[in-house]
Design a protein around this motif. Structure first.
Motif, mmCIF file in Angstrom:
data_model
loop_
_atom_site.group_PDB
_atom_site.id
_atom_site.type_symbol
_atom_site.label_atom_id
_atom_site.label_comp_id
_atom_site.label_asym_id
_atom_site.label_seq_id
_atom_site.Cartn_x
_atom_site.Cartn_y
_atom_site.Cartn_z
ATOM 1 N N LEU A 1 5.316 11.605 6.694
ATOM 2 C CA LEU A 1 5.322 10.425 5.852
ATOM 3 C C LEU A 1 5.007 10.808 4.407
ATOM 4 O O LEU A 1 4.073 11.571 4.155
ATOM 5 N N VAL A 2 5.784 10.285 3.471
ATOM 6 C CA VAL A 2 5.526 10.503 2.043
ATOM 7 C C VAL A 2 4.881 9.260 1.433
ATOM 8 O O VAL A 2 3.850 9.345 0.769
ATOM 9 N N SER A 3 5.511 8.119 1.670
ATOM 10 C CA SER A 3 5.025 6.890 1.055
ATOM 11 C C SER A 3 5.608 5.683 1.776
ATOM 12 O O SER A 3 6.706 5.757 2.317
ATOM 13 N N THR A 4 4.836 4.592 1.773
ATOM 14 C CA THR A 4 5.323 3.343 2.339
ATOM 15 C C THR A 4 5.093 2.194 1.374
ATOM 16 O O THR A 4 4.197 2.248 0.520
ATOM 17 N N LEU A 5 5.904 1.172 1.537
ATOM 18 C CA LEU A 5 5.789 -0.031 0.718
ATOM 19 C C LEU A 5 6.077 -1.224 1.624
ATOM 20 O O LEU A 5 7.180 -1.380 2.136
ATOM 21 N N SER A 6 5.063 -2.048 1.824
ATOM 22 C CA SER A 6 5.224 -3.177 2.733
ATOM 23 C C SER A 6 6.014 -4.293 2.058
ATOM 24 O O SER A 6 6.247 -4.285 0.843
ATOM 25 N N LYS A 7 6.379 -5.292 2.855
ATOM 26 C CA LYS A 7 7.166 -6.396 2.308
ATOM 27 C C LYS A 7 6.343 -7.244 1.350
ATOM 28 O O LYS A 7 6.905 -7.983 0.546
ATOM 29 N N GLY B 1 4.238 -5.780 -0.768
ATOM 30 C CA GLY B 1 3.953 -4.959 -1.936
ATOM 31 C C GLY B 1 2.822 -3.960 -1.801
ATOM 32 O O GLY B 1 2.442 -3.312 -2.774
ATOM 33 N N ARG B 2 2.284 -3.804 -0.607
ATOM 34 C CA ARG B 2 1.216 -2.820 -0.418
ATOM 35 C C ARG B 2 1.819 -1.425 -0.341
ATOM 36 O O ARG B 2 2.774 -1.192 0.400
ATOM 37 N N THR B 3 1.239 -0.493 -1.078
ATOM 38 C CA THR B 3 1.738 0.880 -1.099
ATOM 39 C C THR B 3 0.748 1.834 -0.456
ATOM 40 O O THR B 3 -0.466 1.589 -0.440
ATOM 41 N N ASP B 4 1.298 2.938 0.042
ATOM 42 C CA ASP B 4 0.470 3.995 0.603
ATOM 43 C C ASP B 4 1.181 5.316 0.330
ATOM 44 O O ASP B 4 2.419 5.370 0.345
ATOM 45 N N TYR B 5 0.382 6.362 0.072
ATOM 46 C CA TYR B 5 0.947 7.665 -0.264
ATOM 47 C C TYR B 5 0.249 8.773 0.510
ATOM 48 O O TYR B 5 -0.958 8.708 0.764
ATOM 49 N N ALA B 6 1.005 9.800 0.836
ATOM 50 C CA ALA B 6 0.387 11.011 1.367
ATOM 51 C C ALA B 6 -0.465 11.630 0.269
ATOM 52 O O ALA B 6 -0.137 11.543 -0.924
ATOM 53 N N ASP B 7 -1.561 12.259 0.655
ATOM 54 C CA ASP B 7 -2.462 12.860 -0.331
ATOM 55 C C ASP B 7 -1.729 13.868 -1.222
ATOM 56 O O ASP B 7 -2.035 13.989 -2.404
ATOM 57 N N SER B 8 -0.765 14.554 -0.649
ATOM 58 C CA SER B 8 -0.080 15.613 -1.380
ATOM 59 C C SER B 8 0.793 15.093 -2.520
ATOM 60 O O SER B 8 1.185 15.873 -3.394
ATOM 61 N N VAL B 9 1.103 13.802 -2.530
ATOM 62 C CA VAL B 9 1.986 13.265 -3.573
ATOM 63 C C VAL B 9 1.301 12.206 -4.437
ATOM 64 O O VAL B 9 1.907 11.712 -5.402
ATOM 65 N N LYS B 10 0.078 11.859 -4.121
ATOM 66 C CA LYS B 10 -0.634 10.847 -4.910
ATOM 67 C C LYS B 10 -0.723 11.259 -6.365
ATOM 68 O O LYS B 10 -1.045 12.406 -6.681
ATOM 69 N N GLY B 11 -0.415 10.296 -7.238
ATOM 70 C CA GLY B 11 -0.470 10.577 -8.668
ATOM 71 C C GLY B 11 0.790 11.188 -9.228
ATOM 72 O O GLY B 11 0.955 11.283 -10.448
ATOM 73 N N ARG B 12 1.711 11.605 -8.344
ATOM 74 C CA ARG B 12 2.962 12.216 -8.807
ATOM 75 C C ARG B 12 4.185 11.387 -8.411
ATOM 76 O O ARG B 12 5.163 11.352 -9.146
ATOM 77 N N PHE B 13 4.124 10.740 -7.258
ATOM 78 C CA PHE B 13 5.251 9.946 -6.763
ATOM 79 C C PHE B 13 4.923 8.461 -6.843
ATOM 80 O O PHE B 13 3.776 8.064 -6.669
#
Length: 123
Positions: free
Chosen positions: A47-53, A55-67
Motif C-alpha cells: 500500500l502506498v496511499s489511500t483516500l476515502s470517499k 476525503g480521509r487520507t493515509d500514507y505509507a511511512d516511506s512516502v509521507k511528506g513526498r507523495f
C-alpha cells in the motif's frame, strides 16, 4: 462494470517528480474508497496511499511528506503526485477502488484493480 486505467508513469532521475492519474470507467466513483499500491520486482504489492470517499487520507511511512493523493470526482479521476523521488520508489504502481455493490445478501465491498503503470527512478 468498473475499469481503472492508470497513466503518468515513466523514468525520472532521483529527486524528480511524477504525477500518476487513474481514471475510473463506470459509475459510482464518488462512493468508492480509492488507493495506490506498488510492487517492486521480486516483492509483494504494498500500500502506498489511500483516500476515502469522505476525503480521509493515509500514507505509507516511506512516502509521507513526498507523495500526495487526491481525487476529482467530477472527472472520475484519482491522482498521485510524487515528489523527491528515490530509487527505492521504482515499482509498478497500481490504482485500486473499493466500491459498494448491492447483492441479494446486502451491501458488499468489491475491490477493483488497474493494470499498473511503471515508475523507474534512476540515480
Amino acid at each position: 462494470q468498473v475499469q481503472l486505467v492508470e497513466s503518468g508513469g515513466g523514468s525520472v532521475q532521483a529527486g524528480g517528480s511524477l504525477k500518476l492519474s487513474c481514471v475510473m470507467f463506470g459509475t459510482g466513483f464518488s462512493n468508492c474508497g480509492m488507493g495506490w499500491y506498488r510492487q517492486a520486482p521480486g516483492k509483494e504489492r504494498d500500500l502506498v496511499s489511500t483516500l476515502s470517499k469522505i476525503g480521509r487520507t493515509d500514507y505509507a511511512d516511506s512516502v509521507k511528506g513526498r507523495f500526495t493523493i487526491s481525487r476529482d470526482n467530477a472527472k472520475n479521476t484519482l491522482y498521485l503526485q510524487m515528489n523527491s523521488l528515490k530509487t527505492e520508489d521504482t515499482a509498478v504502481y497500481y490504482c485500486a477502488a473499493d466500491c459498494p455493490q448491492w447483492a441479494t445478501t446486502g451491501w458488499r465491498t468489491v475491490k477493483y484493480w488497474g493494470q499498473g503503470t511503471q515508475v523507474t527512478v534512476s540515480s
